[in-house]
Design a protein around this motif. Structure first.
Motif, PDB file in Angstrom:
ATOM      1  N   ILE A  56     -19.618  24.819   4.318  1.00 43.36           N
ATOM      2  CA  ILE A  56     -20.817  24.225   4.904  1.00 43.36           C
ATOM      3  C   ILE A  56     -21.458  25.006   6.094  1.00 43.36           C
ATOM      4  O   ILE A  56     -20.981  25.527   6.729  1.00 43.36           O
ATOM      5  N   VAL A  57     -22.900  24.768   5.951  1.00 41.69           N
ATOM      6  CA  VAL A  57     -23.709  25.570   6.808  1.00 41.69           C
ATOM      7  C   VAL A  57     -24.061  24.471   7.830  1.00 41.69           C
ATOM      8  O   VAL A  57     -24.780  23.359   7.545  1.00 41.69           O
ATOM      9  N   GLU A  58     -23.687  24.389   9.227  1.00 39.31           N
ATOM     10  CA  GLU A  58     -24.261  23.225  10.378  1.00 39.31           C
ATOM     11  C   GLU A  58     -25.722  23.810  10.480  1.00 39.31           C
ATOM     12  O   GLU A  58     -26.070  24.698  11.239  1.00 39.31           O
ATOM     13  N   LEU A  59     -26.659  22.811  10.180  1.00 39.77           N
ATOM     14  CA  LEU A  59     -28.122  22.859  10.346  1.00 39.77           C
ATOM     15  C   LEU A  59     -28.592  21.837  11.206  1.00 39.77           C
ATOM     16  O   LEU A  59     -27.955  20.594  11.058  1.00 39.77           O
TER      17      LEU A  59
ATOM     18  N   ILE B 222     -42.217  26.324  14.788  1.00 45.54           N
ATOM     19  CA  ILE B 222     -41.719  26.627  13.397  1.00 45.54           C
ATOM     20  C   ILE B 222     -41.170  28.029  13.322  1.00 45.54           C
ATOM     21  O   ILE B 222     -40.182  28.317  12.769  1.00 45.54           O
ATOM     22  N   ASP B 223     -41.667  29.058  14.182  1.00 44.15           N
ATOM     23  CA  ASP B 223     -41.042  30.096  14.057  1.00 44.15           C
ATOM     24  C   ASP B 223     -39.699  30.238  14.771  1.00 44.15           C
ATOM     25  O   ASP B 223     -38.882  31.023  14.423  1.00 44.15           O
TER      26      ASP B 223
ATOM     27  N   VAL C 108     -35.979  31.309  12.988  1.00 42.31           N
ATOM     28  CA  VAL C 108     -35.097  32.326  13.431  1.00 42.31           C
ATOM     29  C   VAL C 108     -33.768  31.807  13.471  1.00 42.31           C
ATOM     30  O   VAL C 108     -32.957  32.315  13.104  1.00 42.31           O
ATOM     31  N   GLY C 109     -33.553  30.497  13.931  1.00 45.13           N
ATOM     32  CA  GLY C 109     -32.330  29.920  14.202  1.00 45.13           C
ATOM     33  C   GLY C 109     -31.694  29.766  12.452  1.00 45.13           C
ATOM     34  O   GLY C 109     -30.719  29.850  12.535  1.00 45.13           O
ATOM     35  N   LEU C 110     -32.516  29.168  11.547  1.00 42.81           N
ATOM     36  CA  LEU C 110     -32.152  29.088  10.235  1.00 42.81           C
ATOM     37  C   LEU C 110     -31.860  30.331   9.670  1.00 42.81           C
ATOM     38  O   LEU C 110     -30.614  30.386   8.863  1.00 42.81           O
ATOM     39  N   ARG C 111     -32.575  31.350   9.815  1.00 43.08           N
ATOM     40  CA  ARG C 111     -32.054  32.651   9.340  1.00 43.08           C
ATOM     41  C   ARG C 111     -30.742  32.943   9.832  1.00 43.08           C
ATOM     42  O   ARG C 111     -29.979  33.575   9.106  1.00 43.08           O
ATOM     43  N   LYS C 112     -30.255  33.011  11.164  1.00 39.24           N
ATOM     44  CA  LYS C 112     -29.195  33.412  11.737  1.00 39.24           C
ATOM     45  C   LYS C 112     -28.220  32.434  10.955  1.00 39.24           C
ATOM     46  O   LYS C 112     -26.894  33.143  10.628  1.00 39.24           O
ATOM     47  N   LYS C 113     -28.117  31.402  10.885  1.00 46.77           N
ATOM     48  CA  LYS C 113     -27.181  30.273   9.835  1.00 46.77           C
ATOM     49  C   LYS C 113     -26.927  30.851   8.724  1.00 46.77           C
ATOM     50  O   LYS C 113     -25.973  30.676   8.109  1.00 46.77           O
TER      51      LYS C 113
ATOM     52  N   TYR D 108     -27.955  35.082   3.653  1.00 46.09           N
ATOM     53  CA  TYR D 108     -28.950  34.570   2.502  1.00 46.09           C
ATOM     54  C   TYR D 108     -30.385  34.210   3.506  1.00 46.09           C
ATOM     55  O   TYR D 108     -31.378  33.567   2.811  1.00 46.09           O
ATOM     56  N   SER D 109     -30.468  34.841   4.690  1.00 43.11           N
ATOM     57  CA  SER D 109     -31.796  34.823   5.625  1.00 43.11           C
ATOM     58  C   SER D 109     -32.718  35.390   4.516  1.00 43.11           C
ATOM     59  O   SER D 109     -33.954  34.951   4.785  1.00 43.11           O
ATOM     60  N   SER D 110     -32.617  36.447   3.572  1.00 42.33           N
ATOM     61  CA  SER D 110     -33.700  37.076   3.010  1.00 42.33           C
ATOM     62  C   SER D 110     -34.420  36.061   2.113  1.00 42.33           C
ATOM     63  O   SER D 110     -35.287  36.549   1.547  1.00 42.33           O
ATOM     64  N   CYS D 111     -33.739  35.038   1.899  1.00 42.49           N
ATOM     65  CA  CYS D 111     -34.286  33.912   0.883  1.00 42.49           C
ATOM     66  C   CYS D 111     -35.758  33.375   1.616  1.00 42.49           C
ATOM     67  O   CYS D 111     -36.488  33.053   0.761  1.00 42.49           O
ATOM     68  N   ILE D 112     -35.762  33.223   2.671  1.00 47.37           N
ATOM     69  CA  ILE D 112     -36.947  32.963   3.444  1.00 47.37           C
ATOM     70  C   ILE D 112     -37.873  34.147   3.876  1.00 47.37           C
ATOM     71  O   ILE D 112     -37.521  34.806   4.659  1.00 47.37           O
TER      72      ILE D 112
END
Length: 229
Positions: free
Chosen positions: A156-159, A199-200, A204-209, A213-217
């Motif tokens: 699980i990824v905590e978002l 939004i930026d 940034v926070g989403l990519r870290k988590k 898989y951060s390259s998906c965005i």
């Protein structure tokens, strides 16, 4: 008439009564608190459907209340609308990063606050009803709207809610490029008064988590963001 329960948290009695009067008129059940400590206690005990939370509270302030609730399994899914008298971008961004859903600055229109609350509750109901969206890339990432959960290779990824909604929105339209304004409208609703910079920050926070898989965005310079095909 609506039957959802809303917890209003504000240390100014006149503001508290104004919000309570208008929301009761819309059919909502109302709980109230005047301190952060009391808000946490009521939220854990009663599990309201939404919280209207002033940031400037005595003792534990609104940001600390948000941080606590979003890190507690029993309260993490409670939507939060922040009230701020300062209107400072830093407070707004911090609140959104912590998982708040929306904000409105004092002085505010009770009608606008009610409209935003109604929109959040509608989106919440729709999110629960949506079927899972499954995304597979370089392994296995699953975005499950029904459970409101993201897993990567079974973990699980905590978002935050904003991170989850942003990721889901982009993933559902893989390859499509969206401006920051379009993303705001999609995850928060039209006429949501938030800066594009927020939004930026969420990205940034989403990519870290997401880690590897951060390259998906992908960032599309001069335009916005997309989920890689």
């Amino acid at each position: 008439m609506s039957k959802e329960t809303i917890l209003i948290v504000d240390d100014e009695e006149d503001i508290l009564e104004l919000i309570k009067f208008n929301l009761k008129g819309e059919g909502y059940n109302i709980l109230q608190a005047m301190t952060g400590e009391e808000a946490i206690k009521i939220a854990k005990h009663s599990g309201p459907d939404l919280m209207v939370l002033d940031l400037m509270l005595p003792g534990i302030d609104g940001l600390e209340v948000t941080r606590y609730l979003k890190h507690n399994d029993a309260t993490t899914d409670i939507p939060i609308v922040m009230l701020t008298a300062k209107g400072e971008e830093s407070d707004i961004i911090t609140g959104l990063e912590l998982g708040a859903n929306d904000y409105i600055s004092k002085p505010f229109s009770p009608r606008e606050l009610t409209a935003r609350i109604r929109a959040i509750l509608r989106r919440r109901q729709k999110s629960v009803a949506d079927a899972p969206v499954r995304v597979r890339q370089e392994g296995d990432m699953v975005i499950d709207r029904a459970k409101h959960r993201v897993t990567i290779e079974g973990k699980i990824v905590e978002l935050t809610l904003s991170e989850f909604e942003l990721l889901s929105f982009l993933a559902e339209k893989k390859g499509w490029v969206f401006t920051r304004g379009q993303i705001v409208d999609a995850i928060h609703g039209e006429n949501y008064a938030v800066t594009e910079r927020s939004i930026d920050v969420i990205i940034v926070g989403l990519r870290k988590k997401l880690g590897t898989y951060s390259s998906c965005i992908e960032t599309v310079r001069g335009v916005g963001y997309r989920f890689k095909e």
